[in-house]
Design a protein around this motif. Sequence first.
Motif, PDB file in Angstrom:
ATOM      1  N   ALA A 111      -2.715  -6.469  20.921  1.00 48.96           N
ATOM      2  CA  ALA A 111      -1.371  -5.897  21.096  1.00 48.96           C
ATOM      3  C   ALA A 111      -0.487  -6.202  19.897  1.00 48.96           C
ATOM      4  CB  ALA A 111      -0.737  -6.423  22.382  1.00 48.96           C
ATOM      5  N   ASP A 112      -0.609  -7.407  19.357  1.00 47.86           N
ATOM      6  CA  ASP A 112       0.170  -7.775  18.166  1.00 47.86           C
ATOM      7  C   ASP A 112      -0.198  -6.880  16.990  1.00 47.86           C
ATOM      8  OD1 ASP A 112       1.198  -9.952  19.657  1.00 47.86           O
ATOM      9  OD2 ASP A 112      -0.459 -11.236  18.995  1.00 47.86           O
ATOM     10  N   LEU A 113      -1.490  -6.663  16.806  1.00 51.36           N
ATOM     11  CA  LEU A 113      -1.946  -5.811  15.705  1.00 51.36           C
ATOM     12  C   LEU A 113      -1.455  -4.381  15.874  1.00 51.36           C
ATOM     13  CD1 LEU A 113      -5.574  -7.195  15.402  1.00 51.36           C
ATOM     14  CD2 LEU A 113      -3.664  -7.614  13.835  1.00 51.36           C
ATOM     15  N   ARG A 114      -1.497  -3.877  17.108  1.00 55.35           N
ATOM     16  CA  ARG A 114      -1.018  -2.519  17.355  1.00 55.35           C
ATOM     17  C   ARG A 114       0.451  -2.389  16.987  1.00 55.35           C
ATOM     18  NH1 ARG A 114       2.099  -0.095  20.248  1.00 55.35           N
ATOM     19  NH2 ARG A 114       2.458  -1.845  21.622  1.00 55.35           N
ATOM     20  N   ILE A 115       1.244  -3.384  17.357  1.00 55.72           N
ATOM     21  CA  ILE A 115       2.673  -3.358  17.026  1.00 55.72           C
ATOM     22  C   ILE A 115       2.874  -3.367  15.514  1.00 55.72           C
ATOM     23  CG2 ILE A 115       4.805  -4.736  17.063  1.00 55.72           C
ATOM     24  CD1 ILE A 115       4.000  -5.617  19.923  1.00 55.72           C
ATOM     25  N   LEU A 116       2.232  -4.300  14.836  1.00 54.42           N
ATOM     26  CA  LEU A 116       2.421  -4.420  13.393  1.00 54.42           C
ATOM     27  C   LEU A 116       1.960  -3.175  12.647  1.00 54.42           C
ATOM     28  CD1 LEU A 116       1.381  -8.146  13.042  1.00 54.42           C
ATOM     29  CD2 LEU A 116       3.673  -7.206  12.635  1.00 54.42           C
ATOM     30  N   ILE A 117       0.826  -2.624  13.060  1.00 51.06           N
ATOM     31  CA  ILE A 117       0.322  -1.417  12.399  1.00 51.06           C
ATOM     32  C   ILE A 117       1.253  -0.246  12.682  1.00 51.06           C
ATOM     33  CG2 ILE A 117      -1.558   0.269  12.356  1.00 51.06           C
ATOM     34  CD1 ILE A 117      -3.460  -2.158  12.904  1.00 51.06           C
ATOM     35  N   SER A 118       1.687  -0.099  13.918  1.00 54.86           N
ATOM     36  CA  SER A 118       2.587   1.003  14.268  1.00 54.86           C
ATOM     37  C   SER A 118       3.897   0.921  13.497  1.00 54.86           C
ATOM     38  CB  SER A 118       2.866   1.004  15.769  1.00 54.86           C
ATOM     39  OG  SER A 118       1.687   1.265  16.481  1.00 54.86           O
ATOM     40  N   GLN A 119       4.338  -0.293  13.196  1.00 50.56           N
ATOM     41  CA  GLN A 119       5.575  -0.482  12.444  1.00 50.56           C
ATOM     42  C   GLN A 119       5.330  -0.554  10.933  1.00 50.56           C
ATOM     43  OE1 GLN A 119       8.683  -0.333  13.903  1.00 50.56           O
ATOM     44  NE2 GLN A 119       7.354   0.351  15.566  1.00 50.56           N
ATOM     45  N   GLN A 120       4.062  -0.389  10.531  1.00 49.12           N
ATOM     46  CA  GLN A 120       3.649  -0.395   9.123  1.00 49.12           C
ATOM     47  C   GLN A 120       4.064  -1.682   8.405  1.00 49.12           C
ATOM     48  OE1 GLN A 120       4.464   3.280   7.083  1.00 49.12           O
ATOM     49  NE2 GLN A 120       3.824   4.507   8.827  1.00 49.12           N
ATOM     50  N   VAL A 121       3.775  -2.796   9.056  1.00 49.34           N
ATOM     51  CA  VAL A 121       4.106  -4.103   8.514  1.00 49.34           C
ATOM     52  C   VAL A 121       2.852  -4.763   7.951  1.00 49.34           C
ATOM     53  CG1 VAL A 121       4.961  -6.426   9.067  1.00 49.34           C
ATOM     54  CG2 VAL A 121       6.046  -4.411  10.080  1.00 49.34           C
ATOM     55  N   ALA A 122       2.880  -5.120   6.681  1.00 50.63           N
ATOM     56  CA  ALA A 122       1.808  -5.887   6.030  1.00 50.63           C
ATOM     57  C   ALA A 122       0.427  -5.289   6.304  1.00 50.63           C
ATOM     58  CB  ALA A 122       1.881  -7.346   6.455  1.00 50.63           C
ATOM     59  N   LEU A 123       0.301  -3.995   6.139  1.00 48.89           N
ATOM     60  CA  LEU A 123      -0.948  -3.308   6.471  1.00 48.89           C
ATOM     61  C   LEU A 123      -2.184  -3.854   5.755  1.00 48.89           C
ATOM     62  CD1 LEU A 123       0.361   0.353   6.836  1.00 48.89           C
ATOM     63  CD2 LEU A 123      -0.262  -1.269   8.648  1.00 48.89           C
ATOM     64  N   PRO A 124      -2.093  -4.279   4.494  1.00 47.87           N
ATOM     65  CA  PRO A 124      -3.300  -4.825   3.862  1.00 47.87           C
ATOM     66  C   PRO A 124      -3.852  -6.063   4.569  1.00 47.87           C
ATOM     67  CG  PRO A 124      -1.682  -4.264   2.198  1.00 47.87           C
ATOM     68  CD  PRO A 124      -0.999  -4.134   3.534  1.00 47.87           C
ATOM     69  N   TYR A 125      -3.025  -6.729   5.347  1.00 47.73           N
ATOM     70  CA  TYR A 125      -3.468  -7.923   6.074  1.00 47.73           C
ATOM     71  C   TYR A 125      -3.836  -7.625   7.525  1.00 47.73           C
ATOM     72  CZ  TYR A 125      -1.762 -10.283   1.978  1.00 47.73           C
ATOM     73  OH  TYR A 125      -1.579 -10.672   0.687  1.00 47.73           O
ATOM     74  N   VAL A 126      -3.115  -6.707   8.156  1.00 45.43           N
ATOM     75  CA  VAL A 126      -3.370  -6.480   9.582  1.00 45.43           C
ATOM     76  C   VAL A 126      -4.434  -5.416   9.844  1.00 45.43           C
ATOM     77  CG1 VAL A 126      -1.154  -7.393  10.342  1.00 45.43           C
ATOM     78  CG2 VAL A 126      -1.351  -4.962   9.876  1.00 45.43           C
ATOM     79  N   LEU A 127      -4.572  -4.429   8.970  1.00 44.27           N
ATOM     80  CA  LEU A 127      -5.616  -3.430   9.186  1.00 44.27           C
ATOM     81  C   LEU A 127      -7.018  -4.053   9.207  1.00 44.27           C
ATOM     82  CD1 LEU A 127      -4.402  -0.263   7.229  1.00 44.27           C
ATOM     83  CD2 LEU A 127      -4.814  -0.461   9.691  1.00 44.27           C
TER      84      LEU A 127
END
Length: 141
Positions: free
Chosen positions: A47-63
Amino acid sequence: MDHLLHLDRTLDELDRPCWTPPAADATHLMRKVHALRQVRLGEFGPADLRILISQQVALPYVLPLAVRLLLEEPLLDASFYGGDLLLAAVRAPAAAWALLPDLNTRLRTVITTLPETAVADLPRGGAEELARFVARAESLR
């Protein structure tokens, strides 16, 4: 660079500059995103990853973290429905995926092996988004 080597660090440490605290009138979502930047990468749940990716936050780390989960269970239910993390990932900008060509290829392979019935169960437009992601990645080859 292998971003999975940093599981003991936070986004505030890796994705500079550090963010300032959220404004007093910030939404719940923005407070959550700010809080997640202070969590070690290894502690992120789907769920945390989905939020961060959806908000385009630090994508090189969370993707990369999301892809690691998606390779095992592509239609993982992170928060709302089966496949929500996958759809968040494929919606990430092409520029973010360009930095992660190997993961892009691996995710594309997983998507192309999904049963049609599973893809049909995604929310409206989900199958088309997966097809666009696969086509976009193939056009870069």
